[in-house]
Structures are given as C-alpha cells and as structure tokens.
Motif scaffolding. Structure first.
Motif, short mmCIF file in Angstrom:
data_model
loop_
_atom_site.label_atom_id
_atom_site.label_comp_id
_atom_site.label_asym_id
_atom_site.label_seq_id
_atom_site.Cartn_x
_atom_site.Cartn_y
_atom_site.Cartn_z
N GLY A 57 7.35 5.22 2.25
CA GLY A 57 8.79 5.01 2.26
C GLY A 57 9.53 6.34 2.11
N THR A 58 8.99 7.21 1.28
CA THR A 58 9.61 8.51 1.04
C THR A 58 9.65 9.35 2.32
N LEU A 61 12.41 7.99 4.45
CA LEU A 61 13.74 8.43 4.00
C LEU A 61 14.00 9.86 4.43
N PHE A 83 14.68 4.09 -7.72
CA PHE A 83 13.46 4.90 -7.72
C PHE A 83 13.83 6.29 -7.20
N ALA A 85 12.90 8.50 -5.19
CA ALA A 85 12.83 8.95 -3.80
C ALA A 85 14.16 8.80 -3.05
N VAL A 128 21.11 1.49 -2.16
CA VAL A 128 19.76 0.99 -2.43
C VAL A 128 19.87 -0.49 -2.79
N ASP A 154 18.47 2.23 1.83
CA ASP A 154 17.13 2.20 1.24
C ASP A 154 16.80 0.73 0.96
N CYS A 156 13.68 -0.38 0.74
CA CYS A 156 12.26 -0.39 0.37
C CYS A 156 11.89 -1.57 -0.52
N GLU A 157 12.84 -2.05 -1.32
CA GLU A 157 12.53 -3.15 -2.24
C GLU A 157 13.02 -4.50 -1.71
N GLY A 178 9.37 0.28 2.42
CA GLY A 178 8.18 0.90 1.83
C GLY A 178 7.11 -0.13 1.57
N PHE A 179 5.86 0.27 1.71
CA PHE A 179 4.74 -0.67 1.60
C PHE A 179 3.70 -0.26 0.57
N TYR A 180 4.16 0.36 -0.52
CA TYR A 180 3.28 0.67 -1.65
C TYR A 180 2.73 -0.65 -2.23
N LYS A 183 4.89 -3.54 -3.69
CA LYS A 183 5.99 -4.09 -2.90
C LYS A 183 5.63 -5.49 -2.37
N GLY A 190 2.57 3.36 2.94
CA GLY A 190 3.18 3.17 4.25
C GLY A 190 4.67 2.93 4.16
#
Ligand code: PLP
Length: 374
Positions: A57-58, A61, A83, A85, A128, A154, A156-157, A178-180, A183, A190
């Motif tokens: 994800g970072t 961004l 977060f 990032a 975000v 953002d 990501c979440e 984001g795919f940490y 998540k 990813g």
C-alpha cells in the motif's frame, strides 16, 4: 499466557493455496497474466477504470503522489489519526503534510477544518477512510472542486466501503488499497492503485516498473522509476481474495454486529458508530475506554490470552520523527490525541467464532468491573 484469541487472522483456504501452486509450476513468476487478472477483477469490483497492482500500500501511495505531480514545496492536507504511511508518502516527494484534526464521529479528517488550512501551496487533499468507515467524501470533493485541489484517497483500510452509495476509492483522482495480512483481504504484502485517468494510470504503471515506457523495451527508461512490482504468486492470491471480498465484508459486518450487541450494555465502553449514509467495511473492531484504564484493560485481556492493541497510538504528529522534524507538541490536534489515547482494537477477523466474541466480551466486562471496584 499463550494466545487464545489473536488480534487478526487472514482468511485463506485451499483455493489460494492451489492458485499459488499453479503459478509456481508455470514459468511466469512476474509481470504475467495473474497480475493483469488481479488488476482487472479488482478494478471491476470497485467500479474503477484502471488499476495497477504494486508490492505494498505504501508503494501505491508513493506512486500516486508522484503521478499526481506533487512536488517539493507543495502542501497536502491530511489527518494525523492514521497509519504513518498516509503521511510519509507526502514526505517521500519533499512535499509537506498539513494536518487537520480528526473527528470523533467517523475517526476520519474533520472536513470543517480543511478550508482554514488551504494556502497558495496546497495541491491536494489526502483523506484516510479509517478502520473501514468512510470519511465525509461529499465535503472533501466540494472543497477540492472549489479550490481546484487534487484528491488522493487512502482506502487501504476500506475495501468495498461506500459513502452515499458510492464505493470508497472512486471519488478522488486516485486511490490506494493495501493487502497486508491484517487487512480485510490480503496477499501477504501488496497494494493496488485505482484511477479513472488514463495519463495517471500510464505514469503509475511505468514507475512501478523502473520507469519503462509503454513499448516495454526492457532497457529503455522514460522516467525515474522504482521496482514496486508484485510477483505472479502474490497476484494469484489476490485474484482469489478479490473473488471472496464481497463475502468477506458481509461476514465481517455480521461479526461486528454481534460484537456490538455483546458489548452494548457496558457504560464504560464506547462502541464505533456507523453513519446512515455509510457502508462500513470493518477493518478492525475498535472500542473507546477511559485513557486512564486503557493499558490495564489491554494487560488484563492479554492475561486471558486475548490480543488487543492501542490504535493508532501515538497519532502521527506525536511520533518522534514528526515531533523532531515539524515541532509538533501535545495539544496540537486534540481529537486525534484523544482517540489515540482511548482506542483499543479487539480481536476481529473474518473467521472469528461467536464463542470467541462472547469470551472476549465477558472477559472485558470482568476486567472493567475489577478496575471499578479497586
Ligand atoms: C495498511 C495501510 C497502508 C499500507 O500499508 P502497507 O503495509 O504498505 O501495505 C496505508 N495506509 C493505511 C491507513 C493503512 O492502514
């Protein structure tokens, strides 16, 4: 104490395993059909024209900030309750993150403060969508239009969260997912960048792969680029997770409802709100407690084998690096500080059992009773 209920857990079954093994048996391990399929499926699900898969994800961004042309000296308005990032990506390009405070309602940026922070250097707004709850995107977009600013979401979440019926990540000029592993959907590591603008898409795609041009001549570089590619193994996992995402979010919504029911009677616990115009996508399940009790509650849960965490603590402006660089101090963004001092995230994942939800809720009640009677 060993862990009885973990904080998070990926939702993976034989389908992901088979998909990854299949790629391993092929001879294409990067920049192949799985990456394209992942991008196409994700873009279609979100309702976006273009998608570029990246290795975090970072990275996404960073590429979005660059592709939108944000440069040294520019200012980007964003939130300190996030977060790290979402703010660091602005610093990567020598631009300055300018914070507005968070709001208690959505945990997102207080859109009422944005206009007072606009200067002649402001280029973009970076909202975000915190914990899966969208922020007030109608307000963000109105302000952006009125002041001719770019918007980078953002998200990501917040995959599949909606605001006024529109999917988060499709409002701005670009958005990032984001795919940490913690998540809602994961590829290990990813990310994905979405945009409807062809020029932005082409820039991001090129910069992901060392700045190579459209022709993909392997040793011809049109611009400064990076290696932010994902592997085909990652992409194969992403394809399956994307196919499962709707059912994942449905399941999480159900679990969050159960949690809320189980915890609703406790005066000392504030539960997360879901605004009427919102579909929440439930990244984490957060509660708020008195800041004086927070650490004792986390320790008590831990003693019972239940993982929990203060979140986002401390908020970005109170991080040592930000304090040293920008001179931020306590009191600068009181709502972000309040949230970061009071927030606890509880164990929450797609496959969490009802028994575990009950166990966490009962343990939490016992701990609070004990603290109160001291
Ligand atoms: C997870 C997350 C990111 C991206 O994190 P990576 O670990 O780089 O994938 C960015 N912003 C927010 C708000 C996040 O929660």
């Amino acid at each position: 104490m060993s862990i009885r209920v973990p904080l998070s857990k990926p939702f993976i079954d034989q389908r992901e395993i088979d998909a990854v093994v299949e790629v391993m048996k092929s001879s294409t391990l990067s920049l192949g059909p799985k990456t394209e399929e992942f991008e196409e499926k994700f873009a279609a699900l979100m309702g976006s024209k273009y998608a570029v898969a990246v290795n975090s994800g970072t990275s996404g961004l960073h590429l979005a900030i660059r592709a939108l042309g944000i440069k040294p000296g520019d200012e980007v308005i964003t939130t300190p309750f996030s977060f790290i990032a979402s703010s660091n990506c602005i610093l990567f390009e020598g631009a300055t993150p300018v914070f507005v405070d968070a709001e208690e309602e959505t945990f997102g940026m207080d859109t009422g403060q944005i206009e007072s922070r606009i200067t002649e250097r402001t280029r973009a707004i970076l909202p975000v969508h915190v914990f899966g709850h969208p922020c007030h995107m109608d307000k963000v977009m109105d302000i952006a239009r009125a002041h001719n600013l770019l918007v980078l979401e953002d998200a990501c979440e917040s995959p599949l969260a909606t605001y006024m019926g529109q999917t988060v990540g499709t409002f701005g000029n670009a958005s990032v997912f984001g795919f940490y592993p913690n998540k809602q959907m994961t590829t290990g590591e990813g990310g994905m960048v979405l945009t409807d603008d062809e020029h932005t898409y082409k820039l991001i795609k090129s910069m992901r792969n060392q700045g190579r041009g459209d022709s993909m001549q392997w040793l011809s570089f049109d611009r400064l680029g990076y290696n932010y590619r994902i592997s085909e193994l990652t992409a194969a996992m992403g394809v399956v997770q994307t196919e499962k995402l709707t059912s994942i979010i449905n399941a999480r919504e159900e679990k969050a409802r159960k949690y809320s029911d189980l915890l609703s009677g406790i005066d000392e616990v504030r539960l997360p709100q879901v605004l009427d115009q919102v579909r929440h996508s439930w990244f984490v399940f957060s509660i708020r407690v008195s800041a004086h009790w927070r650490d004792e509650i986390i320790a008590g849960l831990n003693d019972a084998g239940i993982q929990s965490k203060a979140y986002f603590y401390p908020s970005i402006h109170m991080q040592p690096f930000y304090q040293e660089t920008f001179g931020y101090k306590e009191g600068d963004f009181p709502v972000a500080e309040l949230l970061s001092n009071e927030m606890i995230i509880l164990p929450f994942y797609t496959s969490i059992s009802d028994e575990d939800l009950v166990f966490v809720a009962d343990t939490l009640k016992t701990i609070i009773k004990k603290i109160k009677n001291k």
